[in-house]
Design a protein around this motif. Structure first.
Motif, PDB file in Angstrom:
ATOM      1  N   UNK A  46       0.863  -1.177   0.000  1.00 14.51           N
ATOM      2  CA  UNK A  46       0.000   0.000   0.000  1.00 14.51           C
ATOM      3  C   UNK A  46       0.902   1.230   0.000  1.00 14.51           C
ATOM      4  N   UNK A  47       0.490   2.260  -0.697  1.00 10.71           N
ATOM      5  CA  UNK A  47       1.272   3.497  -0.756  1.00 10.71           C
ATOM      6  C   UNK A  47       0.644   4.543   0.154  1.00 10.71           C
ATOM      7  N   UNK A  48       1.477   5.283   0.860  1.00  8.54           N
ATOM      8  CA  UNK A  48       0.999   6.320   1.775  1.00  8.54           C
ATOM      9  C   UNK A  48       1.071   7.671   1.076  1.00  8.54           C
ATOM     10  N   UNK A  49      -0.022   8.409   1.095  1.00  6.76           N
ATOM     11  CA  UNK A  49      -0.086   9.752   0.537  1.00  6.76           C
ATOM     12  C   UNK A  49      -0.353  10.727   1.677  1.00  6.76           C
ATOM     13  N   UNK A  50       0.519  11.692   1.847  1.00  9.00           N
ATOM     14  CA  UNK A  50       0.427  12.605   2.985  1.00  9.00           C
ATOM     15  C   UNK A  50       1.217  13.867   2.683  1.00  9.00           C
ATOM     16  N   UNK A  51       1.009  14.901   3.468  1.00  9.07           N
ATOM     17  CA  UNK A  51       1.853  16.090   3.402  1.00  9.07           C
ATOM     18  C   UNK A  51       2.948  15.956   4.451  1.00  9.07           C
ATOM     19  N   UNK A  52       4.159  16.269   4.072  1.00 11.91           N
ATOM     20  CA  UNK A  52       5.279  16.044   4.983  1.00 11.91           C
ATOM     21  C   UNK A  52       5.114  16.789   6.302  1.00 11.91           C
ATOM     22  N   UNK A  53       4.603  18.019   6.244  1.00  8.81           N
ATOM     23  CA  UNK A  53       4.557  18.825   7.456  1.00  8.81           C
ATOM     24  C   UNK A  53       5.889  19.516   7.686  1.00  8.81           C
ATOM     25  N   UNK A  54       6.045  20.120   8.836  1.00  6.84           N
ATOM     26  CA  UNK A  54       7.238  20.906   9.132  1.00  6.84           C
ATOM     27  C   UNK A  54       8.482  20.023   9.206  1.00  6.84           C
ATOM     28  N   UNK A  55       9.504  20.400   8.440  1.00  6.38           N
ATOM     29  CA  UNK A  55      10.773  19.666   8.498  1.00  6.38           C
ATOM     30  C   UNK A  55      11.549  20.013   9.755  1.00  6.38           C
ATOM     31  N   UNK A  56      11.056  20.984  10.511  1.00  8.85           N
ATOM     32  CA  UNK A  56      11.706  21.369  11.772  1.00  8.85           C
ATOM     33  C   UNK A  56      11.129  20.603  12.959  1.00  8.85           C
ATOM     34  N   UNK A  57      10.093  19.800  12.699  1.00 16.75           N
ATOM     35  CA  UNK A  57       9.502  18.972  13.754  1.00 16.75           C
ATOM     36  C   UNK A  57       9.618  17.526  13.306  1.00 16.75           C
ATOM     37  N   UNK A  58      10.642  16.865  13.775  1.00 20.02           N
ATOM     38  CA  UNK A  58      10.934  15.521  13.290  1.00 20.02           C
ATOM     39  C   UNK A  58      11.078  14.534  14.444  1.00 20.02           C
ATOM     40  N   UNK A  59      10.974  13.278  14.087  1.00 16.84           N
ATOM     41  CA  UNK A  59      11.210  12.187  15.019  1.00 16.84           C
ATOM     42  C   UNK A  59      11.812  11.045  14.210  1.00 16.84           C
TER      43      UNK A  59
END
Length: 229
Positions: A46-59
């Motif tokens: 299955x492929x996930x489609x999403x918006x990355x969001x802030x690259x300054x908030x990562x885990x």
């Protein structure tokens, strides 16, 4: 934990897929990465489609006992999509593509249309729910029962025109059940205002899919390709 070291892909039609290991909602995300040929008829994912969001908030996710840093929005999606008892095979752009290898990244981008077309289903992550999500999903489910064509585009274009207005086209079938109900209009509009709908590439991912699962927090709707909704 050391940073993940990617092995270069070995063939022009190769992709990596992630086997997401079972876990509870509060457990760290663990997965395995493997190379596969996109033309392999036995390949299921299955492929996930999403918006990355802030690259300054990562885990981080733990991949083959190494760490890959991803945005918190993707972590939220993976926690939602992870199965507590079974492995799940996913394609996720920021993990399955070596983002630091420019040549690979450019080549994989050219394959992404095929990746989403080949996937058994596209998991669309709109983000976390809010107080309007339940009402929005109940409205959209009612429309699915009517089998209205191009429902997402209709919601997007028509609801923007009537937002805040006391009168609207009574002949409009797609929004007929929302007439004179500002709460329903506002709820659907809040969903359509999610970043996923405003990004050309994510909406295209939904259009390329065979089937979709549209997820916002704990709410979900399963259906055909976005282009057929």
């Amino acid at each position: 934990v050391t940073n993940y070291v990617y092995t270069p892909l070995s063939q022009p039609r190769a992709i990596r897929v992630a086997t997401v290991l079972p876990g509870e909602r509060t457990d760290p995300v663990h997965m395995l990465l493997q190379e596969h040929n996109l033309d392999d008829e036995n390949l299921q994912y299955e492929a996930v489609s999403y918006c990355w969001g802030s690259v300054h908030r990562t885990s981080q996710v733990i991949c083959d006992n190494q760490a890959i840093m991803v945005t918190e929005n993707l972590i939220a999606a993976l926690l939602r999509f992870r199965n507590p008892t079974e492995e799940r095979i996913l394609w996720i752009d920021s993990i399955c593509i070596n983002q630091n290898a420019i040549d690979e990244r450019n080549h994989q981008v050219k394959l992404m249309g095929n990746v989403y077309q080949t996937a058994s289903r596209v998991l669309i992550w709109l983000g976390e729910e809010d107080e309007t999500t339940e009402l929005a999903y109940s409205c959209i489910r009612a429309y699915f029962e009517l089998k209205e064509p191009n429902i997402w585009r209709e919601f997007e274009s028509t609801s923007r025109k009537i937002r805040g207005s006391a009168a609207w086209d009574e002949k409009n079938k797609t929004l007929s059940m929302l007439k004179y109900n500002p709460a329903k209009i506002a709820a659907v509009q809040a969903l359509i205002d999610k970043p996923w709908f405003s990004r050309a590439w994510t909406f295209q991912e939904g259009r390329l899919s065979r089937e979709t699962l549209v997820v916002t927090g704990s709410y979900e709707i399963q259906g055909p390709s976005i282009s057929k909704m």
